[in-house]
Scaffold this motif. Structure first.
Motif, PDB file in Angstrom:
ATOM      1  N   LEU A  67     -64.672 -19.914  18.710  1.00  0.00           N
ATOM      2  CA  LEU A  67     -63.447 -20.321  19.399  1.00  0.00           C
ATOM      3  C   LEU A  67     -63.414 -21.834  19.575  1.00  0.00           C
ATOM      4  O   LEU A  67     -62.399 -22.492  19.317  1.00  0.00           O
ATOM      5  N   ALA A  68     -64.540 -22.388  19.998  1.00  0.00           N
ATOM      6  CA  ALA A  68     -64.612 -23.835  20.195  1.00  0.00           C
ATOM      7  C   ALA A  68     -64.423 -24.554  18.874  1.00  0.00           C
ATOM      8  O   ALA A  68     -63.719 -25.570  18.790  1.00  0.00           O
ATOM      9  N   ALA A  69     -65.027 -24.007  17.818  1.00  0.00           N
ATOM     10  CA  ALA A  69     -64.887 -24.625  16.503  1.00  0.00           C
ATOM     11  C   ALA A  69     -63.436 -24.571  16.037  1.00  0.00           C
ATOM     12  O   ALA A  69     -62.924 -25.513  15.431  1.00  0.00           O
ATOM     13  N   SER A  95     -60.464  -8.886  20.475  1.00  0.00           N
ATOM     14  CA  SER A  95     -61.621  -9.473  21.144  1.00  0.00           C
ATOM     15  C   SER A  95     -61.427  -9.482  22.665  1.00  0.00           C
ATOM     16  O   SER A  95     -62.381  -9.340  23.419  1.00  0.00           O
ATOM     17  N   GLN A  96     -60.165  -9.628  23.116  1.00  0.00           N
ATOM     18  CA  GLN A  96     -59.918  -9.539  24.561  1.00  0.00           C
ATOM     19  C   GLN A  96     -60.160  -8.116  25.054  1.00  0.00           C
ATOM     20  O   GLN A  96     -60.660  -7.915  26.150  1.00  0.00           O
ATOM     21  N   SER A 107     -59.425 -18.128  30.644  1.00  0.00           N
ATOM     22  CA  SER A 107     -59.178 -18.998  29.504  1.00  0.00           C
ATOM     23  C   SER A 107     -59.904 -18.527  28.259  1.00  0.00           C
ATOM     24  O   SER A 107     -59.299 -18.364  27.207  1.00  0.00           O
ATOM     25  N   PHE A 108     -61.216 -18.308  28.385  1.00  0.00           N
ATOM     26  CA  PHE A 108     -62.000 -18.166  27.170  1.00  0.00           C
ATOM     27  C   PHE A 108     -62.429 -16.743  26.872  1.00  0.00           C
ATOM     28  O   PHE A 108     -62.940 -16.474  25.797  1.00  0.00           O
ATOM     29  N   THR A 150     -52.662 -19.551  31.445  1.00  0.00           N
ATOM     30  CA  THR A 150     -52.939 -19.060  32.794  1.00  0.00           C
ATOM     31  C   THR A 150     -54.167 -19.754  33.368  1.00  0.00           C
ATOM     32  O   THR A 150     -54.176 -20.154  34.534  1.00  0.00           O
ATOM     33  N   GLY A 151     -55.184 -19.920  32.543  1.00  0.00           N
ATOM     34  CA  GLY A 151     -56.392 -20.605  33.000  1.00  0.00           C
ATOM     35  C   GLY A 151     -56.075 -22.023  33.444  1.00  0.00           C
ATOM     36  O   GLY A 151     -56.562 -22.484  34.479  1.00  0.00           O
TER      37      GLY A 151
END
Lengths: 440, 350
Positions: free
Chosen positions: A90-92, A399-400, B309-310, B317-318
């Motif tokens: 995600l960061a990438a 993924s959520q 958020s993550f 929302t975060g």
């Protein structure tokens, strides 16, 4: 005058440097579809497949060396634990600074595909790795949302099985592994006691929780997403499925309460150490060996189904289609090399070597038919994959779903471990909350 | 001031020893002036140029401040007005504008998202209060205790600083191991050695006890800071105050109450504020102890926002929650500074 000129120059240089840093922050080509500006090197994020990261480095190292010798491309390997992998990706994705090639859990594919960061595998890209037809259809089915070019290529295929400790079964006088959940509970009650437990679980492992309740939900005729892709977490079938799973600890008491805080494959260590007699796991053979078990110490059977059913489709589903996919970051600066590397890793030869090492099934047809993948262990997994495994919903929210519903199950396990009642109502409330978190 | 005063042309600044203006105050100008004109060529330097220099020197810092703090803050505020999900994380400026939807969602306590935020806010308040209070108490007590020298004081002080010197990551991970139910040291000591807590081992990393596990680690990690600050402040209290008090017959407790604590007033004000802000925003402790989904009892706001958020990928929302949190902290800080400031003024006036 010289002094002020010098000062001004220094200040100007500083400002320019800062501005350069500032504008450079975005980094990389934001939307480009890859280039070949750095053809000599690739960065590869591998998921943790072996017993630990060192085992993966040992397994992959020689293969990467082989690739380098053949192509002159050096692959920088980083093995990333599962608990970090999604965050790292995600960061990438957000920063545009990622590896060139990476492993993703196949259940995340549709979620990551939605970010637009992964290279789509159109006909041309597939051609570079020998064509789409080389891969098993169900594995391609879990490489992206339906109706779109896949976002990844299957690398390792896996399925869930019921692993049991032959010696412990013998000592308890049990002749064959349970085929239904009722049998599992009954068998389990005979084994549990004296510090021994019948079944291992990973109560705090969100992904594993999801895999288990997904299968049970299918067996109850339920589904966590409707046809339009909207979450339907708190339907009666899903409530029943989640409750059934947690009740293995709460009510049947065949799972040790301590398993509620397990999330790092501790249940495999318990199994290998003879403290629990069974685990429901995907392709666990190499981990068992790493923990000191010998081939033949354990048996492999299909995951139980409801009484009266047989493994198959519909309510006979007894595994998710598990596996690892290989994806390429769209903005790679070595597109040709990345394609070559994926081609290498999915070549018949490498597929046999790597899947042989990890105890998984090759998603490449030619490699799968190799006799090396026909022993008892792998036959169960292969049959499961072929006949009674279903892919997790390939929706962008997958993924959520893993984290919200996985957390709900984790909290219910915590309740069960603390001796608090787990009721249909408490299960429904947790699932409803998970669904609300998704909906905003 | 190494160069001889004679090289300074008249009228460019005060030479050393001049009765007007101290050399220290104008030293920079003087030195630079001399370096610039070794031959004494030009006369009066441009006033404008000289006064621009400090600003030029400050410019890099200002720019950095802008980059590091202001821009991300503005970006965060902008994000909070958008429906920002995984579809847009590569280019968040394309995310659809939703006005105050995210804020409504965050504060609507009749819906699960707002309800959960409120719960985690309450948890955080209680956690912060307990942690700051305990850190302050422990730190002050230890500082007073080690105020007077005795054998082994240096060693003891060094030991007190160990938690503060350790990298937070390693320390908290170690705690996470110790809190494990079946193999952890905590249960081993409590159950096996002291026979406390009944027959069953206690869970520390899941369920309700996770709050106390987190509080323990937080206090362990932060109290040496309170100890450090209070110790430093104690050095500034003149010894004769205590001597005079002792002559007047004041006991130890009276000395602490009448001399030590009042003298710490200003330091305590800052100390409590800093501890409050750190603890309220603490992310490392819960994240390293519990991973990305903390138990409900230990669901601090920082973790909660991270999850929004993550974990569920609702970055909008975060962001809204972060902005709300920032506003809350600003308000509390302002109110606190006002109150304590007034309190001190009153005390001074008396």
């Amino acid at each position: 005058m010289r002094r002020s000129t010098a000062t001004a120059t220094a200040a100007a240089v500083t400002v320019a440097a800062l501005l350069a840093t500032a504008t450079g922050c975005g980094g990389g080509s934001a939307d480009g579809a890859g280039s070949n500006s750095a053809p000599g090197e690739l960065t590869y994020w591998a998921s943790n497949q072996g017993a630990d990261i060192a085992a993966d480095q040992a397994a992959l190292g020689p293969e990467l060396k082989k690739f380098e010798e053949r192509t002159g491309i050096k692959v920088k390997l980083e093995v990333i634990p599962w608990s970090d992998l999604l965050n790292r990706i995600l960061a990438a994705t957000a920063s545009g600074q990622g590896p060139d090639v990476l492993n993703i859990g196949n259940t995340w594919t549709a979620s990551l595909q939605a970010t637009g960061a992964l290279l789509p595998w159109n006909a041309e890209n597939f051609e570079a790795v020998g064509g789409r037809d080389r891969f098993v259809a169900s594995a391609i089915g879990s490489a992206g949302a339906a109706g779109q070019d896949p976002a990844a290529v299957p690398l390792y295929s896996m399925a869930y099985a019921l692993y049991y400790n032959k010696k412990m079964f013998q000592e308890a006088g049990i002749e064959k592994p349970p085929a239904t959940w009722d049998e599992l509970v009954e068998t389990g009650r005979r084994i549990s006691g004296d510090g021994k437990w019948a079944l291992g679980a990973e109560g705090a492992n969100l992904a594993n929780n999801i895999h288990q309740v997904f299968v049970l939900s299918r067996q109850h005729g339920g589904s966590f997403f409707d046809a339009a892709g909207k979450p339907t977490f708190d339907t009666p079938a899903n409530v029943a499925a989640v409750k059934q799973y947690v009740d293995l600890m709460a009510e049947a008491r065949i799972v040790a309460p301590g398993n509620a805080e397990y999330d790092k494959n501790q249940s495999l260590q318990d199994f290998a150490g003879g403290r629990t007699a069974m685990v429901l796991w995907q392709s666990a053979a190499s981990s068992f060996k790493a923990h000191g078990m010998k081939e033949g110490d354990w048996g492999t059977a299909p995951v139980p189904v409801p009484a009266g059913a047989a493994p198959g489709t519909g309510t006979g589903v007894n595994s998710m289609v598990a596996g690892i996919n290989m994806a390429v970051f769209k903005n790679t600066d070595n597109l040709d090399g990345a394609l070559k590397f994926v081609g290498f890793m999915t070549s018949d030869e490498e597929q046999k070597i790597l899947n042989g090492t990890y105890g998984s099934i090759p998603p490449v047809k030619a490699a799968q038919s190799d006799p090396a993948f026909a022993d008892q262990d792998l036959t169960v997994l292969r049959d499961t994959l072929a006949t009674s495994a279903a892919p997790l919903p390939q929706v962008p929210e997958e993924s959520q779903f893993e984290t919200t519903v996985g957390t709900a199950v984790k909290e219910l396990f915590a309740d069960a471990a603390a001796g608090r009642p787990v009721t249909a109502e408490s299960v429904r409330a947790k699932l409803a909350k998970a669904q609300q978190q998704m909906a905003n | 001031m190494t160069s001889a005063p004679s090289t300074v042309p008249p009228g460019t600044g005060s030479p050393t020893g001049s009765p007007t203006g101290s050399a220290a105050a104008r030293g920079t100008g003087g030195v630079l002036a001399r370096v610039r004109r070794p031959g004494g060529g030009s006369r009066r330097p441009g006033r404008a140029r000289r006064s621009a220099l400090p600003y030029l020197l400050l410019l890099p810092a200002l720019l950095l401040e802008l980059l590091v703090h202001l821009i991300p803050m503005v970006m965060g505020i902008l994000m909070s007005f958008r429906k920002l999900t995984q579809f847009f994380i590569r280019d968040w400026s394309r995310a659809p504008w939703t006005g105050f939807d995210n804020y409504e969602l965050a504060v609507d306590v009749n819906r699960p998202v707002g309800r959960a935020l409120l719960d985690s806010f309450a948890t955080t308040c209680l956690f912060t209060f307990l942690s700051v209070a305990l850190c302050w108490l422990l730190g002050t007590a230890a500082a007073v205790f080690t105020q007077h020298s005795f054998r082994g004081r240096g060693l003891l002080r060094a030991l007190f600083f160990v938690p503060y010197a350790l990298p937070a990551y390693a320390a908290v991970i170690t705690w996470a191991f110790m809190f494990q139910r079946d193999n952890g040291l905590v249960n081993h000591v409590l159950h096996d050695q002291l026979g406390l807590g009944g027959a069953e081992n206690t869970f520390w990393l899941i369920g309700d006890n996770s709050f106390w596990a987190m509080l323990t680690v937080s206090v362990w990690k932060s109290w040496p800071f309170a100890f450090l600050i209070v110790t430093a402040a104690l050095q500034n209290i003149p010894g004769d105050l205590y001597e005079a008090a002792a002559l007047d017959g004041a006991g130890v407790w009276q000395q602490i109450r009448r001399i030590t604590l009042p003298s710490l007033g200003a330091v305590n004000q800052v100390l409590v504020l800093v501890l409050f802000l750190w603890t309220f925003n603490d992310f490392n402790t819960p994240f390293l102890l519990f991973g990305r989904s903390a138990p409900e009892a230990a669901d601090l706001v920082s973790i909660h926002i991270y999850q929004s958020s993550f974990v569920t990928w609702n970055f909008g929302t975060g962001s809204a929650m972060s902005v709300l949190l920032l506003l809350f902290l600003l308000l509390v800080t302002a109110a606190y500074l006002l109150l304590t400031g007034r309190g001190r003024k009153d005390a001074d006036a008396r």
